[in-house]
Design an enzyme around this catalytic site. Structure first.
Site, PDB file in Angstrom:
ATOM      1  NE  ARG A 248      35.313  41.193  42.785  1.00 58.01           N
ATOM      2  CZ  ARG A 248      36.160  41.503  43.765  1.00 58.01           C
ATOM      3  NH1 ARG A 248      37.376  40.981  43.781  1.00 58.01           N
ATOM      4  NH2 ARG A 248      35.796  42.323  44.733  1.00 58.01           N
ATOM      5  CD  GLU A 276      36.197  34.195  44.252  1.00 57.04           C
ATOM      6  OE1 GLU A 276      35.639  34.792  45.194  1.00 57.04           O
ATOM      7  OE2 GLU A 276      37.029  34.723  43.526  1.00 57.04           O
ATOM      8  CG  HIS A 295      38.488  36.742  46.949  1.00 55.14           C
ATOM      9  ND1 HIS A 295      37.451  36.865  46.080  1.00 55.14           N
ATOM     10  CD2 HIS A 295      38.948  38.004  47.156  1.00 55.14           C
ATOM     11  CE1 HIS A 295      37.262  38.139  45.764  1.00 55.14           C
ATOM     12  NE2 HIS A 295      38.173  38.850  46.409  1.00 55.14           N
TER      13      HIS A 295
HETATM   14  N1  LIG Z   1      41.618  39.638  45.274  1.00 56.50           N
HETATM   15  C1  LIG Z   1      41.204  40.548  46.142  1.00 56.50           C
HETATM   16  O1  LIG Z   1      41.100  40.282  47.342  1.00 56.50           O
HETATM   17  C2  LIG Z   1      40.896  41.936  45.655  1.00 56.50           C
HETATM   18  C3  LIG Z   1      40.961  43.032  46.544  1.00 56.50           C
HETATM   19  C4  LIG Z   1      40.751  44.322  46.045  1.00 56.50           C
HETATM   20  C5  LIG Z   1      40.434  44.524  44.696  1.00 56.50           C
HETATM   21  N2  LIG Z   1      40.304  43.424  43.891  1.00 56.50           N
HETATM   22  C6  LIG Z   1      40.000  43.592  42.462  1.00 56.50           C
HETATM   23  O2  LIG Z   1      41.149  44.174  41.843  1.00 56.50           O
HETATM   24  C7  LIG Z   1      40.738  44.908  40.686  1.00 56.50           C
HETATM   25  C8  LIG Z   1      41.316  46.310  40.763  1.00 56.50           C
HETATM   26  O3  LIG Z   1      40.743  46.998  41.890  1.00 56.50           O
HETATM   27  P1  LIG Z   1      40.979  48.570  42.043  1.00 56.50           P
HETATM   28  O4  LIG Z   1      40.327  49.016  43.299  1.00 56.50           O
HETATM   29  O5  LIG Z   1      42.423  48.854  41.840  1.00 56.50           O
HETATM   30  O6  LIG Z   1      40.157  49.078  40.780  1.00 56.50           O
HETATM   31  P2  LIG Z   1      39.803  50.582  40.408  1.00 56.50           P
HETATM   32  O7  LIG Z   1      38.404  50.887  40.809  1.00 56.50           O
HETATM   33  O8  LIG Z   1      40.884  51.506  40.822  1.00 56.50           O
HETATM   34  O9  LIG Z   1      39.820  50.438  38.813  1.00 56.50           O
HETATM   35  C9  LIG Z   1      39.387  51.469  38.006  1.00 56.50           C
HETATM   36  C10 LIG Z   1      40.308  51.607  36.830  1.00 56.50           C
HETATM   37  O10 LIG Z   1      40.360  50.386  36.056  1.00 56.50           O
HETATM   38  C11 LIG Z   1      40.712  50.735  34.712  1.00 56.50           C
HETATM   39  N3  LIG Z   1      39.780  50.082  33.771  1.00 56.50           N
HETATM   40  C12 LIG Z   1      38.445  50.262  33.649  1.00 56.50           C
HETATM   41  N4  LIG Z   1      37.945  49.512  32.645  1.00 56.50           N
HETATM   42  C13 LIG Z   1      39.002  48.829  32.104  1.00 56.50           C
HETATM   43  C14 LIG Z   1      39.143  47.892  31.037  1.00 56.50           C
HETATM   44  N5  LIG Z   1      38.092  47.516  30.281  1.00 56.50           N
HETATM   45  N6  LIG Z   1      40.370  47.401  30.772  1.00 56.50           N
HETATM   46  C15 LIG Z   1      41.439  47.776  31.510  1.00 56.50           C
HETATM   47  N7  LIG Z   1      41.367  48.671  32.518  1.00 56.50           N
HETATM   48  C16 LIG Z   1      40.174  49.188  32.831  1.00 56.50           C
HETATM   49  C17 LIG Z   1      40.619  52.264  34.624  1.00 56.50           C
HETATM   50  O11 LIG Z   1      41.914  52.812  34.765  1.00 56.50           O
HETATM   51  C18 LIG Z   1      39.806  52.654  35.836  1.00 56.50           C
HETATM   52  O12 LIG Z   1      40.078  53.956  36.283  1.00 56.50           O
HETATM   53  C19 LIG Z   1      39.198  44.890  40.695  1.00 56.50           C
HETATM   54  O13 LIG Z   1      38.749  43.853  39.853  1.00 56.50           O
HETATM   55  C20 LIG Z   1      38.868  44.549  42.126  1.00 56.50           C
HETATM   56  O14 LIG Z   1      37.606  43.942  42.246  1.00 56.50           O
HETATM   57  C21 LIG Z   1      40.531  42.160  44.331  1.00 56.50           C
END
Ligand SMILES: NC(=O)c1ccc[n+]([C@@H]2O[C@H](COP(=O)([O-])OP(=O)(O)OC[C@H]3O[C@@H](n4cnc5c(N)ncnc54)[C@H](O)[C@@H]3O)[C@@H](O)[C@H]2O)c1
Length: 337
Positions: A248, A276, A295
């Protein structure tokens, strides 16, 4: 299927058309009792209210309105909200967990294309492909000394830092395994044993930044991750390092990163930004060492079929009385995307 629950699909019409092609609609019909309208984009109309009154399961997706206490009051038979997309934060309210509903998400399926995009970005960044591409197109017909200017265009034994062993972060770690790169990771919720099972070394954020040729962000957007990479932390990165952000935009101080990239000290691959879209005058649009995509890393096109499959798998488990594969608890929200 013995128990075919009454299902209502709640998402934007175009999302339903994209996610649920014919084979997936057939599977939905085999697994569930569905009536017309099978899908609605809102929950206020007479038709939607009628379906809501019968529904035991909502399959939700992009465009689903918030499932509030008021909505739930009109859904006496509802037992599960199965989300055919990533984060449930936009529509699942605390009232759903208060009522004891099962909530699941397809974030694991959405993590696959994000991790693939990241792998490609890491390897291209290691080869300094974007700098070379800009230099080459800027010197048509000339094979000059510019060809030696990007330093160390190599992936061999370089260090990749993963910020967040989230679903995406873990998958990136797995995808990087066949390559000759060292992988560091930072995550306040991960244990060293957990990290070593993934083949990565767990370190603090500052150590990771100081020792990584490429840093890739995979932490969720939370109050404590806002400007996780601020000017001071970006300054810890070695000269010539690349920042990849598919998480993000708010995780990075955009002005500080822009200054570092404009100075030519850091490179960036940004699928997400804050805001964005970026304002029209942002230098990030034109800097030769910055790659911007709008994105697109998450599920698009045929990749969205995985989201439907994930929700249908959850529906099958629900109908069969089996445990859900990717349940989301209200208490998880402070830690997850
Ligand atoms: N660009 C895109 O199109 C797109 C698509 C999907 C997800 N995303 C983004 O990718 C990222 C990861 O998504 P996800 O579904 O794998 O997340 P997720 O919900 O699996 O992430 C949770 C995990 O993040 C870790 N975490 C929490 N706080 C943290 C911190 N302060 N520092 C480091 N790690 C921490 C922990 O391990 C937690 O269990 C998110 O920001 C999500 O919004 C972007």
């Amino acid at each position: 299927m013995k128990n075919r629950p009454e299902v209502l699909v709640v998402m934007a019409g175009e999302t339903y058309q994209q996610l649920f092609d014919e084979p997936r609609r057939d599977r939905l019909t085999r697994l569930a009792a569905v009536r017309d309208p099978v899908q609605v984009a809102e929950l206020g109309s007479a038709a939607a209210r009628e379906r809501l009154a019968e529904a035991e399961v909502l399959i939700t997706g992009w465009g689903c309105p918030p499932v509030t206490a008021e909505v739930l009051a009109r859904a006496p038979r509802l037992r599960a909200v199965l989300h055919a997309a990533g984060s449930v934060k936009g529509h699942v309210t605390s009232a759903c967990w208060d009522r004891g509903l099962i909530v699941t998400s397809a974030a694991a399926a959405n993590a696959i294309p994000v991790a693939e995009y990241t792998l490609a970005a890491v390897l291209m960044a290691g080869k300094r492909a974007h700098r070379f591409a800009a230099l080459y197109t800027g010197h048509p017909g000339v094979w000059g000394p510019w060809r030696d200017s990007p330093p160390n265009p190599s992936n061999y034994r370089r260090t990749v830092g993963i910020v967040g062993l989230s679903r995406v972060g873990r998958r990136v770690a797995e995808l990087l395994r066949p390559f000759d790169v060292r992988v560091l990771a930072t995550d306040p919720y991960a244990s060293a044993a957990d990290a070593s099972a993934l083949g990565v070394t767990l370190v603090g954020l500052e150590t990771l930044l100081g020792g990584s040729d490429t840093v890739t962000l995979h932490a969720p957007e939370l109050p404590e991750t806002r400007h996780l990479l601020d000017g001071g932390r970006l300054a810890l990165l070695p000269d010539g390092a690349t920042v990849i952000n598919t998480a993000r935009g708010s995780l990075v101080d955009t002005a500080a990163l822009t200054a570092e990239c404009a100075a030519g000290r850091l490179d960036a691959v940004l699928d997400v930004t804050d805001p964005e879209p970026l304002p029209a005058g942002s230098p990030l649009y034109t800097l030769p060492n910055v790659v911007l995509t709008p994105h697109i890393a998450g599920a698009m096109g045929t990749e969205t079929h995985r989201l439907a499959d994930a929700a249908l798998d959850e529906l099958e488990s629900f109908a069969g009385g089996l445990p859900q594969r990717h349940p989301v608890g209200g208490g998880d929200l402070a830690r997850i995307a």
